[in-house]
Design a protein around this motif. Sequence first.
Motif, PDB file in Angstrom:
ATOM      1  N   ILE A  10      -5.064 -16.957 -10.654  1.00 42.68           N
ATOM      2  CA  ILE A  10      -5.706 -15.642 -10.691  1.00 42.68           C
ATOM      3  C   ILE A  10      -5.171 -14.787 -11.830  1.00 42.68           C
ATOM      4  N   LEU A  11      -3.935 -15.043 -12.263  1.00 43.01           N
ATOM      5  CA  LEU A  11      -3.367 -14.390 -13.449  1.00 43.01           C
ATOM      6  C   LEU A  11      -2.982 -15.481 -14.429  1.00 43.01           C
ATOM      7  N   PRO A  12      -3.934 -15.928 -15.270  1.00 42.70           N
ATOM      8  CA  PRO A  12      -3.644 -17.026 -16.199  1.00 42.70           C
ATOM      9  C   PRO A  12      -2.741 -16.578 -17.338  1.00 42.70           C
ATOM     10  N   GLY A  13      -2.006 -17.534 -17.877  1.00 46.34           N
ATOM     11  CA  GLY A  13      -1.027 -17.203 -18.893  1.00 46.34           C
ATOM     12  C   GLY A  13       0.270 -16.756 -18.246  1.00 46.34           C
ATOM     13  N   PHE A  14       1.277 -16.527 -19.068  1.00 47.21           N
ATOM     14  CA  PHE A  14       2.618 -16.188 -18.610  1.00 47.21           C
ATOM     15  C   PHE A  14       2.603 -14.969 -17.687  1.00 47.21           C
ATOM     16  N   ASN A  15       2.654 -15.233 -16.372  1.00 47.24           N
ATOM     17  CA  ASN A  15       2.703 -14.204 -15.325  1.00 47.24           C
ATOM     18  C   ASN A  15       3.449 -14.780 -14.124  1.00 47.24           C
ATOM     19  N   PRO A  16       4.769 -14.924 -14.222  1.00 47.19           N
ATOM     20  CA  PRO A  16       5.515 -15.577 -13.146  1.00 47.19           C
ATOM     21  C   PRO A  16       6.059 -14.602 -12.103  1.00 47.19           C
ATOM     22  N   ASP A  17       6.577 -15.188 -11.015  1.00 46.24           N
ATOM     23  CA  ASP A  17       7.346 -14.457  -9.998  1.00 46.24           C
ATOM     24  C   ASP A  17       6.547 -13.327  -9.353  1.00 46.24           C
ATOM     25  N   PRO A  18       5.344 -13.602  -8.835  1.00 49.24           N
ATOM     26  CA  PRO A  18       4.502 -12.501  -8.349  1.00 49.24           C
ATOM     27  C   PRO A  18       5.043 -11.848  -7.078  1.00 49.24           C
ATOM     28  N   SER A  19       4.906 -10.524  -7.035  1.00 48.53           N
ATOM     29  CA  SER A  19       5.182  -9.718  -5.845  1.00 48.53           C
ATOM     30  C   SER A  19       3.928  -8.908  -5.567  1.00 48.53           C
ATOM     31  N   ILE A  20       3.412  -8.993  -4.331  1.00 52.27           N
ATOM     32  CA  ILE A  20       2.123  -8.394  -4.015  1.00 52.27           C
ATOM     33  C   ILE A  20       2.261  -7.357  -2.917  1.00 52.27           C
ATOM     34  N   TYR A  27      -5.177  -3.885  -4.000  1.00 51.82           N
ATOM     35  CA  TYR A  27      -4.094  -4.868  -4.068  1.00 51.82           C
ATOM     36  C   TYR A  27      -3.419  -4.778  -5.430  1.00 51.82           C
ATOM     37  N   TYR A  28      -2.109  -4.964  -5.431  1.00 54.16           N
ATOM     38  CA  TYR A  28      -1.336  -4.896  -6.669  1.00 54.16           C
ATOM     39  C   TYR A  28      -0.362  -6.075  -6.723  1.00 54.16           C
ATOM     40  N   ILE A  29      -0.252  -6.672  -7.888  1.00 56.65           N
ATOM     41  CA  ILE A  29       0.714  -7.746  -8.128  1.00 56.65           C
ATOM     42  C   ILE A  29       1.594  -7.343  -9.309  1.00 56.65           C
ATOM     43  N   ALA A  30       2.900  -7.416  -9.109  1.00 53.93           N
ATOM     44  CA  ALA A  30       3.865  -7.223 -10.190  1.00 53.93           C
ATOM     45  C   ALA A  30       4.423  -8.586 -10.587  1.00 53.93           C
ATOM     46  N   THR A  31       4.541  -8.825 -11.894  1.00 57.94           N
ATOM     47  CA  THR A  31       5.081 -10.097 -12.382  1.00 57.94           C
ATOM     48  C   THR A  31       6.169  -9.853 -13.427  1.00 57.94           C
ATOM     49  N   SER A  32       6.982 -10.882 -13.634  1.00 55.11           N
ATOM     50  CA  SER A  32       8.090 -10.816 -14.597  1.00 55.11           C
ATOM     51  C   SER A  32       7.567 -10.785 -16.019  1.00 55.11           C
ATOM     52  N   THR A  33       8.301 -10.087 -16.879  1.00 55.55           N
ATOM     53  CA  THR A  33       7.970 -10.059 -18.307  1.00 55.55           C
ATOM     54  C   THR A  33       9.122 -10.546 -19.186  1.00 55.55           C
ATOM     55  N   PHE A  34      10.296 -10.797 -18.617  1.00 55.02           N
ATOM     56  CA  PHE A  34      11.446 -11.282 -19.362  1.00 55.02           C
ATOM     57  C   PHE A  34      11.696 -10.403 -20.585  1.00 55.02           C
ATOM     58  N   GLU A  35      11.757 -10.941 -21.815  1.00 55.54           N
ATOM     59  CA  GLU A  35      12.150 -10.116 -22.958  1.00 55.54           C
ATOM     60  C   GLU A  35      10.992  -9.331 -23.578  1.00 55.54           C
ATOM     61  N   TRP A  36       9.793  -9.411 -23.018  1.00 54.92           N
ATOM     62  CA  TRP A  36       8.635  -8.702 -23.585  1.00 54.92           C
ATOM     63  C   TRP A  36       8.588  -7.259 -23.093  1.00 54.92           C
ATOM     64  N   TYR A  37       8.226  -6.362 -24.014  1.00 55.67           N
ATOM     65  CA  TYR A  37       8.229  -4.915 -23.767  1.00 55.67           C
ATOM     66  C   TYR A  37       6.798  -4.381 -23.864  1.00 55.67           C
ATOM     67  N   PRO A  38       6.423  -3.385 -23.048  1.00 56.86           N
ATOM     68  CA  PRO A  38       7.136  -2.787 -21.922  1.00 56.86           C
ATOM     69  C   PRO A  38       7.309  -3.772 -20.770  1.00 56.86           C
ATOM     70  N   GLY A  39       8.235  -3.471 -19.878  1.00 60.22           N
ATOM     71  CA  GLY A  39       8.603  -4.412 -18.846  1.00 60.22           C
ATOM     72  C   GLY A  39       7.755  -4.303 -17.586  1.00 60.22           C
ATOM     73  N   ILE A  75      13.570  -8.991 -17.885  1.00 61.21           N
ATOM     74  CA  ILE A  75      13.046  -8.660 -16.552  1.00 61.21           C
ATOM     75  C   ILE A  75      12.721  -9.914 -15.758  1.00 61.21           C
ATOM     76  N   TRP A  76      13.535 -10.127 -14.725  1.00 65.14           N
ATOM     77  CA  TRP A  76      13.323 -11.234 -13.796  1.00 65.14           C
ATOM     78  C   TRP A  76      12.824 -10.683 -12.454  1.00 65.14           C
ATOM     79  N   ALA A  77      11.785 -11.288 -11.937  1.00 66.20           N
ATOM     80  CA  ALA A  77      11.357 -11.167 -10.541  1.00 66.20           C
ATOM     81  C   ALA A  77      11.327  -9.742 -10.006  1.00 66.20           C
ATOM     82  N   PRO A  78      10.410  -8.894 -10.487  1.00 67.91           N
ATOM     83  CA  PRO A  78      10.286  -7.566  -9.887  1.00 67.91           C
ATOM     84  C   PRO A  78       9.756  -7.659  -8.468  1.00 67.91           C
TER      85      PRO A  78
END
Length: 555
Positions: A10-20, A27-39, A75-78
């Motif tokens: 449902i979120l293709p491409g780099f979008n790991p560690d979902p929190s819903i 509905y809202y999903i937050a995902t990790s961004t690691f070194e990419w800004y904004p976080g 940013i790991w696992a929000p």
Amino acid sequence: MTDNGIRNPILPGFNPDPSICRVGDDYYIATSTFEWYPGVQIHHSRDLANWQLAARPLNRAGLLDMRGNCDSGGIWAPCLTHADGLFWLVYTDVKRISGSFKDAPNYLTTAPTVEGPWSDRVFLNASGFDASLFHAPDGRKYLLNMLWDHRQKGHGDQFAGIVLQEYDVAAQKLVGPIHNIFRGSERKLTEAPHLYYRNGWYYLMTAEGGTGYEHAVTLARSRDLLGPYEMHPNTHVLTTFDAPDAPLQRCGHADIVETQTGETYMVHLCSRPVDVEWDEGKAAFRRGLPGEENERRRSQMGRETGIQKMEWRDDGWLYLAEGGHAPTSLITPAPKGLEPAPFDAPPVRTRFASGPLPTDFQWLRSPEPERMFSLDARPGHLRIFGRMSPGNVFENAMLARRQTEHRFTATTEITFDPIDFQTFAGLMCWYNMAQHHFLAVCREDDGSRALRIMSALGDFPFGKTVFGCDPELVPDGPLELRVSVDKAALQFSWRSGEGAWRDIGPVLDATILSDEAGVGEGNNFTGAFVGMAAYDTGGRGHHADFAWFDYALRD
């Protein structure tokens, strides 16, 4: 959403560690961004099938400054929750990932809406990563995180359990004793805790087995918040470790949500690897994998977000609705009673105008974007100011977007007058400092302008640059640069004006831009990006202008 259900991911491409979380009908999903800004990326949906980026909340230095963070740090696992009229966002800003130690401070920020304003961050602890916030039925709040033990022990023993401590909202700090409530299963590497309360039971969901092909979602429960927690009858409720032919792989790190009609859905990370031809010459770039079967698979989009329909059975445990523990299809049944709510398809061409940066694009680490780019300096263009070298962990003047499918083309028009060999700019295909392909406009020693291909093929920790072909002379004036990716094959090309497209260099290995390349999927955590970059290793900030950027999927 298809006629049959929801299509994954449902979120293709780099979008790991979902929190819903669900707030009313949203509905809202937050995902990790690691070194990419904004976080942190927060996506919004009203039907669980169609999602649109709503916010990147960590957008100022007071909330996030990652200058100096290593690749795959940040940013790991929000964890995103909603209670007491507020969104609560807990996140980890990882400062070190190598060796025996993990420097992983955890923070909290709140906002009345996902668009903000987000409060100044509150420091919580730094005892481990993947922190989450549990809003207990009695109104108290508790922080959970995995506990990191730096002492040298057996494999996975640095993951010393899931700890819980009360959070005092008024005092804005953790209080009281720290309790280690769960040490995980034999799969080890227990992390990513989420706690739920249902029918008198506390349910603890964790991820185990690392972030690769052994990844799994584990579930346990207890009548008491502090345990002991008994394991699910199957231990793991979602995993593809024994299903190599499943369309989604590396399934794990999950969270659940209940719909308005009482159905339960699980969001989870996953990947869609491509099979690559085995080549002994590439073996050095396939480290950290459990066997040759997985050495042939590479996930260029990194870890994406998928969704599965779940069901609570009479034994009080949660199961995949389709049965088993591995999804067998890219389609999961759609929820009842939710009307389809699609968003407009994004345009192929992004044009640049004064105002905010178009939402597809991010940059690396720095809370000072004005030092790297401007949308006002030349109207109708994105101006990038050359900063240091590719892979610099303080200022890397690159703006890029996620690769979302295995087959695509990306094209841009660049105006750039390089000063000398230390100034170069162009089209970047990026995973990290040691894994990238770059088609760059350069100045040769004889004064001619040329195109060079500059690649880093996974040589950690140094990211040695190799040149994919001899420099190709090009005329002055604007140039169009293009990259075409077809699964494992990557081809650069260029043209001047309305002239014919000309391929440059050989077909390159696109799978270098993957979790499994370089140091491998146990240490690489992001995904492939494509975008625009400018560098001036002489420190003069020499700029390049980009008129537009196209990203088009291919059949």
